[in-house]
Design a protein around this motif. Structure first.
Motif, PDB file in Angstrom:
ATOM      1  N   MET A 239      64.474 -17.314 -37.066  1.00 38.50           N
ATOM      2  CA  MET A 239      65.067 -18.175 -36.039  1.00 38.50           C
ATOM      3  C   MET A 239      66.515 -18.531 -36.380  1.00 38.50           C
ATOM      4  SD  MET A 239      62.962 -18.432 -33.610  1.00 38.50           S
ATOM      5  CE  MET A 239      63.516 -19.799 -32.634  1.00 38.50           C
ATOM      6  N   LYS A 240      66.845 -18.574 -37.653  1.00 35.79           N
ATOM      7  CA  LYS A 240      68.225 -18.852 -38.057  1.00 35.79           C
ATOM      8  C   LYS A 240      69.128 -17.654 -37.780  1.00 35.79           C
ATOM      9  CE  LYS A 240      66.877 -22.193 -41.522  1.00 35.79           C
ATOM     10  NZ  LYS A 240      66.623 -22.460 -42.934  1.00 35.79           N
ATOM     11  N   ARG A 241      68.559 -16.450 -37.732  1.00 35.21           N
ATOM     12  CA  ARG A 241      69.330 -15.232 -37.475  1.00 35.21           C
ATOM     13  C   ARG A 241      69.533 -14.953 -35.990  1.00 35.21           C
ATOM     14  NH1 ARG A 241      66.131 -11.169 -41.529  1.00 35.21           N
ATOM     15  NH2 ARG A 241      66.599 -12.288 -43.449  1.00 35.21           N
ATOM     16  N   VAL A 242      68.817 -15.657 -35.140  1.00 35.90           N
ATOM     17  CA  VAL A 242      68.889 -15.404 -33.702  1.00 35.90           C
ATOM     18  C   VAL A 242      70.278 -15.744 -33.185  1.00 35.90           C
ATOM     19  CG1 VAL A 242      68.027 -16.157 -31.445  1.00 35.90           C
ATOM     20  CG2 VAL A 242      66.434 -15.798 -33.330  1.00 35.90           C
ATOM     21  N   SER A 243      70.780 -14.873 -32.309  1.00 28.34           N
ATOM     22  CA  SER A 243      72.067 -15.119 -31.664  1.00 28.34           C
ATOM     23  C   SER A 243      71.802 -15.845 -30.350  1.00 28.34           C
ATOM     24  CB  SER A 243      72.767 -13.782 -31.410  1.00 28.34           C
ATOM     25  OG  SER A 243      73.938 -13.981 -30.681  1.00 28.34           O
ATOM     26  N   TRP A 244      71.945 -17.161 -30.365  1.00 31.33           N
ATOM     27  CA  TRP A 244      71.653 -17.965 -29.192  1.00 31.33           C
ATOM     28  C   TRP A 244      72.805 -17.869 -28.211  1.00 31.33           C
ATOM     29  CZ3 TRP A 244      66.829 -19.414 -28.855  1.00 31.33           C
ATOM     30  CH2 TRP A 244      66.092 -19.580 -30.025  1.00 31.33           C
ATOM     31  N   PRO A 245      72.515 -17.874 -26.899  1.00 35.40           N
ATOM     32  CA  PRO A 245      73.600 -17.792 -25.912  1.00 35.40           C
ATOM     33  C   PRO A 245      74.428 -19.079 -25.889  1.00 35.40           C
ATOM     34  CG  PRO A 245      71.499 -18.121 -24.804  1.00 35.40           C
ATOM     35  CD  PRO A 245      71.192 -17.921 -26.263  1.00 35.40           C
ATOM     36  N   LYS A 246      75.701 -18.894 -25.549  1.00 37.04           N
ATOM     37  CA  LYS A 246      76.580 -20.054 -25.394  1.00 37.04           C
ATOM     38  C   LYS A 246      76.214 -20.766 -24.097  1.00 37.04           C
ATOM     39  CE  LYS A 246      79.016 -18.861 -28.977  1.00 37.04           C
ATOM     40  NZ  LYS A 246      78.144 -18.894 -30.106  1.00 37.04           N
ATOM     41  N   ARG A 247      76.703 -21.985 -23.929  1.00 35.61           N
ATOM     42  CA  ARG A 247      76.367 -22.787 -22.746  1.00 35.61           C
ATOM     43  C   ARG A 247      76.751 -22.072 -21.455  1.00 35.61           C
ATOM     44  NH1 ARG A 247      75.087 -27.902 -21.293  1.00 35.61           N
ATOM     45  NH2 ARG A 247      75.991 -28.690 -19.358  1.00 35.61           N
ATOM     46  N   LYS A 248      77.943 -21.481 -21.416  1.00 37.68           N
ATOM     47  CA  LYS A 248      78.422 -20.798 -20.215  1.00 37.68           C
ATOM     48  C   LYS A 248      77.494 -19.629 -19.853  1.00 37.68           C
ATOM     49  CE  LYS A 248      82.668 -18.864 -18.308  1.00 37.68           C
ATOM     50  NZ  LYS A 248      84.066 -18.552 -18.568  1.00 37.68           N
ATOM     51  N   GLU A 249      77.086 -18.860 -20.856  1.00 40.81           N
ATOM     52  CA  GLU A 249      76.162 -17.738 -20.619  1.00 40.81           C
ATOM     53  C   GLU A 249      74.813 -18.245 -20.124  1.00 40.81           C
ATOM     54  OE1 GLU A 249      77.315 -14.415 -23.958  1.00 40.81           O
ATOM     55  OE2 GLU A 249      76.236 -16.203 -24.619  1.00 40.81           O
TER      56      GLU A 249
ATOM     57  N   LEU B 122      55.182 -18.929 -41.591  1.00 39.44           N
ATOM     58  CA  LEU B 122      56.049 -19.967 -41.033  1.00 39.44           C
ATOM     59  C   LEU B 122      57.440 -19.941 -41.664  1.00 39.44           C
ATOM     60  CD1 LEU B 122      53.507 -22.882 -40.658  1.00 39.44           C
ATOM     61  CD2 LEU B 122      54.466 -21.446 -38.854  1.00 39.44           C
ATOM     62  N   LYS B 123      57.531 -19.641 -42.948  1.00 34.62           N
ATOM     63  CA  LYS B 123      58.833 -19.509 -43.601  1.00 34.62           C
ATOM     64  C   LYS B 123      59.596 -18.321 -43.034  1.00 34.62           C
ATOM     65  CE  LYS B 123      57.847 -21.729 -48.014  1.00 34.62           C
ATOM     66  NZ  LYS B 123      57.685 -21.537 -49.459  1.00 34.62           N
ATOM     67  N   ASP B 124      58.890 -17.219 -42.808  1.00 40.06           N
ATOM     68  CA  ASP B 124      59.519 -16.035 -42.226  1.00 40.06           C
ATOM     69  C   ASP B 124      60.008 -16.308 -40.806  1.00 40.06           C
ATOM     70  OD1 ASP B 124      59.037 -14.627 -44.548  1.00 40.06           O
ATOM     71  OD2 ASP B 124      57.285 -13.549 -43.755  1.00 40.06           O
ATOM     72  N   VAL B 125      59.221 -17.041 -40.030  1.00 39.03           N
ATOM     73  CA  VAL B 125      59.626 -17.402 -38.672  1.00 39.03           C
ATOM     74  C   VAL B 125      60.885 -18.262 -38.735  1.00 39.03           C
ATOM     75  CG1 VAL B 125      59.005 -18.776 -36.650  1.00 39.03           C
ATOM     76  CG2 VAL B 125      57.345 -17.188 -37.635  1.00 39.03           C
ATOM     77  N   SER B 126      60.914 -19.221 -39.622  1.00 41.42           N
ATOM     78  CA  SER B 126      62.077 -20.097 -39.764  1.00 41.42           C
ATOM     79  C   SER B 126      63.320 -19.290 -40.135  1.00 41.42           C
ATOM     80  CB  SER B 126      61.793 -21.152 -40.822  1.00 41.42           C
ATOM     81  OG  SER B 126      62.922 -21.930 -41.064  1.00 41.42           O
ATOM     82  N   THR B 127      63.171 -18.343 -41.034  1.00 38.22           N
ATOM     83  CA  THR B 127      64.292 -17.490 -41.444  1.00 38.22           C
ATOM     84  C   THR B 127      64.794 -16.659 -40.271  1.00 38.22           C
ATOM     85  OG1 THR B 127      63.426 -17.360 -43.694  1.00 38.22           O
ATOM     86  CG2 THR B 127      65.019 -15.687 -43.045  1.00 38.22           C
TER      87      THR B 127
END
Length: 64
Positions: free
Chosen positions: A19-29, A12-17
């Motif tokens: 998820m912080k590295r994920v490049s989430w799309p901007k609203r427009k995208e 779960l700690k690894d998953v949390s780490t």
């Protein structure tokens, strides 16, 4: 049992780490991607509806 809890906690700690590295799309995208998905699904639904009615008409023609 303690090992399973330790492994689960580490996972779960690894998953949390990660998820912080994920490049989430901007609203427009995100809006653009959503429109593309909805348009694609609508196109495929209409396509299969036309194919289905064509096959149904063909079968009705053969049976009559």
């Amino acid at each position: 049992m303690a090992n399973a809890v330790k492994n689960t906690t580490k996972f779960l700690k690894d998953v949390s780490t990660e998820m912080k590295r994920v490049s989430w799309p901007k609203r427009k995208e995100l809006v653009r991607y959503t429109i593309v998905v909805i348009a694609t699904v609508a196109f495929i639904a209409v396509f299969f509806a036309i194919v289905d009615s064509g096959i149904s008409a063909l079968i009705r023609g053969i049976l009559n």
